[in-house]
Design a protein around this motif. Structure first.
Motif, PDB file in Angstrom:
ATOM      1  N   TYR A 218      -6.841   2.999   5.097  1.00  0.00           N
ATOM      2  CA  TYR A 218      -6.032   2.489   3.990  1.00  0.00           C
ATOM      3  C   TYR A 218      -5.284   3.621   3.294  1.00  0.00           C
ATOM      4  CZ  TYR A 218      -8.924  -1.687   4.572  1.00  0.00           C
ATOM      5  OH  TYR A 218      -9.561  -2.787   5.081  1.00  0.00           O
ATOM      6  N   GLN A 219      -5.936   4.784   3.155  1.00  0.00           N
ATOM      7  CA  GLN A 219      -5.286   5.918   2.506  1.00  0.00           C
ATOM      8  C   GLN A 219      -4.077   6.399   3.306  1.00  0.00           C
ATOM      9  OE1 GLN A 219      -8.422   8.784   2.064  1.00  0.00           O
ATOM     10  NE2 GLN A 219      -9.533   7.578   0.529  1.00  0.00           N
ATOM     11  N   ALA A 220      -4.223   6.447   4.617  1.00  0.00           N
ATOM     12  CA  ALA A 220      -3.107   6.867   5.461  1.00  0.00           C
ATOM     13  C   ALA A 220      -1.967   5.862   5.399  1.00  0.00           C
ATOM     14  CB  ALA A 220      -3.582   7.040   6.903  1.00  0.00           C
ATOM     15  N   PRO A 227       2.760  -1.791   2.495  1.00  0.00           N
ATOM     16  CA  PRO A 227       2.298  -2.679   1.411  1.00  0.00           C
ATOM     17  C   PRO A 227       0.864  -3.158   1.641  1.00  0.00           C
ATOM     18  CG  PRO A 227       4.482  -3.324   2.212  1.00  0.00           C
ATOM     19  CD  PRO A 227       3.948  -2.317   3.176  1.00  0.00           C
ATOM     20  N   LYS A 228       0.244  -3.625   0.562  1.00  0.00           N
ATOM     21  CA  LYS A 228      -1.143  -4.075   0.632  1.00  0.00           C
ATOM     22  C   LYS A 228      -1.312  -5.240   1.586  1.00  0.00           C
ATOM     23  CE  LYS A 228      -3.075  -1.265  -2.372  1.00  0.00           C
ATOM     24  NZ  LYS A 228      -4.178  -0.347  -2.005  1.00  0.00           N
ATOM     25  N   TRP A 229      -0.370  -6.194   1.562  1.00  0.00           N
ATOM     26  CA  TRP A 229      -0.537  -7.359   2.419  1.00  0.00           C
ATOM     27  C   TRP A 229      -0.419  -6.997   3.903  1.00  0.00           C
ATOM     28  CZ3 TRP A 229       3.333  -9.071   5.678  1.00  0.00           C
ATOM     29  CH2 TRP A 229       4.618  -8.561   5.477  1.00  0.00           C
ATOM     30  N   GLN A 230       0.408  -5.987   4.216  1.00  0.00           N
ATOM     31  CA  GLN A 230       0.479  -5.538   5.596  1.00  0.00           C
ATOM     32  C   GLN A 230      -0.766  -4.756   5.993  1.00  0.00           C
ATOM     33  OE1 GLN A 230       4.061  -3.446   6.578  1.00  0.00           O
ATOM     34  NE2 GLN A 230       5.402  -5.210   6.230  1.00  0.00           N
ATOM     35  N   GLN A 231      -1.343  -4.038   5.039  1.00  0.00           N
ATOM     36  CA  GLN A 231      -2.603  -3.343   5.330  1.00  0.00           C
ATOM     37  C   GLN A 231      -3.704  -4.337   5.680  1.00  0.00           C
ATOM     38  OE1 GLN A 231      -3.773  -0.553   2.271  1.00  0.00           O
ATOM     39  NE2 GLN A 231      -1.691   0.259   2.047  1.00  0.00           N
TER      40      GLN A 231
END
Length: 329
Positions: A218-220, A227-231
């Motif tokens: 997540y950090q990378a 974006p968060k939703w793509q993560q």
């Protein structure tokens, strides 16, 4: 490999032992291997015995009654007449039960899966592993509570009386009272109850899976501006895909076994609401306390039909699992 042991009087050559007299002997670990199979069977046989008695023998009894057309003197005759009678009876109870079961599976499983994923992801973002131990017990408590007690509580909650909590809530919101046991509303009540019943176990499993995801991913992604939703779709979902597949499989199998016992006083009351399920139908046919004489042939035939449907759904889910594994590999 050759190793001499003069003091012990033998030579080890490529895992073979030759003593000083030139005779081949076997090491102790090889002699012990003779009894490995016997030792394993000793541990396995008790479990295998219970599986044969309570599973395979039960399956044999189901097929015996479900595919039988007893001739003279009770002679067994292979026939699918009992299965045909399920779909030709005047009341059409089994087709309605089968329809309700399929609707329940197709609606409750995806809804519970999405709610559990969203809730588990939110919890994993704010919880530490120490706090998760506490919330794990809190969320898991409804799952281990008696299913009959929970069903009776929901029956009171969905009661049409003026004192029920849901009726009072609808009245304060300016809405009219809803009769949840009418045929048009009964399936909604079953789905709400089923989704609530599935959530605790799924939330616990998904939260534990999210907490095991490497935070560096997540950090990378955040450094790269993802974006968060793509993560969530690119990192979280692929990492916990085995858990998702497991939850889908167990959810489908468990939903097919759903029986609204407790939401309705008896099977006849469920029939009036057209809310009977396949397992509830089978229960009514083999239980003499449901208002009619037991009919093991009808119950066996319904069990066979339900088993075939579960098998087909399991094979379809297997193909879905392969597709998801390839997509999120």
């Amino acid at each position: 490999m050759r190793r001499n042991k003069k003091d012990e009087g033998f030579v080890l050559i490529d895992d073979r032992v030759i003593n000083s007299k030139g005779k081949k002997t076997k090491p102790k670990n090889m002699e012990k291997g003779r009894f490995d199979l016997i030792n394993q069977l000793i541990w396995v046989l008790p479990g295998l015995f219970f599986v044969c008695i309570f599973s395979y023998f039960s399956i044999f009894i189901v097929f015996k009654y479900g595919l039988s057309a007893n001739g003279a003197n009770g002679v067994f005759i292979l026939s699918i007449k009992n299965i045909g009678n399920l779909f030709t009876e005047p009341t059409h109870e089994f087709p309605i039960a089968l329809r309700n079961t399929l609707i329940y599976v197709l609606v409750s499983v995806p809804i519970s899966l999405l709610i559990a994923l969203w809730t588990a992801k939110a919890l994993s973002n704010v919880l530490s592993k120490r706090a998760f131990a506490f919330f794990q017990s809190a969320f898991f408590l409804p799952y281990v509570t008696s299913a009959l007690a929970v069903a009776m509580a929901f029956s009171i909650l969905f009661s049409t009386s003026n004192t029920s909590l849901l009726t009072q809530l609808l009245t304060k919101l300016g809405l009219s009272r809803v009769d949840w046991k009418e045929p048009k509303n009964a399936m909604i009540m079953l789905i709400i109850y089923g989704v609530w019943k599935m959530l605790p176990f799924k939330i616990i499993m998904f939260t534990a899976a999210f907490l095991r995801v490497d935070k560096r991913l997540y950090q990378a992604a955040s450094i790269d501006g993802v974006p968060k939703w793509q993560q969530f779709w690119k990192i979280s979902v692929p990492q916990i895909m085995p858990v998702i597949i497991y939850m889908i499989t167990t959810g489908i199998i468990g939903s097919f076994k759903f029986m609204p016992f407790g939401l309705f006083a008896n099977y006849e009351e469920a029939v009036k609401s057209q809310a009977q399920t396949a397992v509830f139908f089978i229960f009514s046919r083999i239980n003499s306390g449901s208002g009619s004489l037991p009919s093991y042939s009808t119950g066996g035939a319904a069990s066979i039909v339900l088993m075939v449907i579960i098998l087909v759904m399991t094979l379809a889910n297997r193909q879905l699992s392969k597709f998801l594994n390839k997509k999120y590999r």
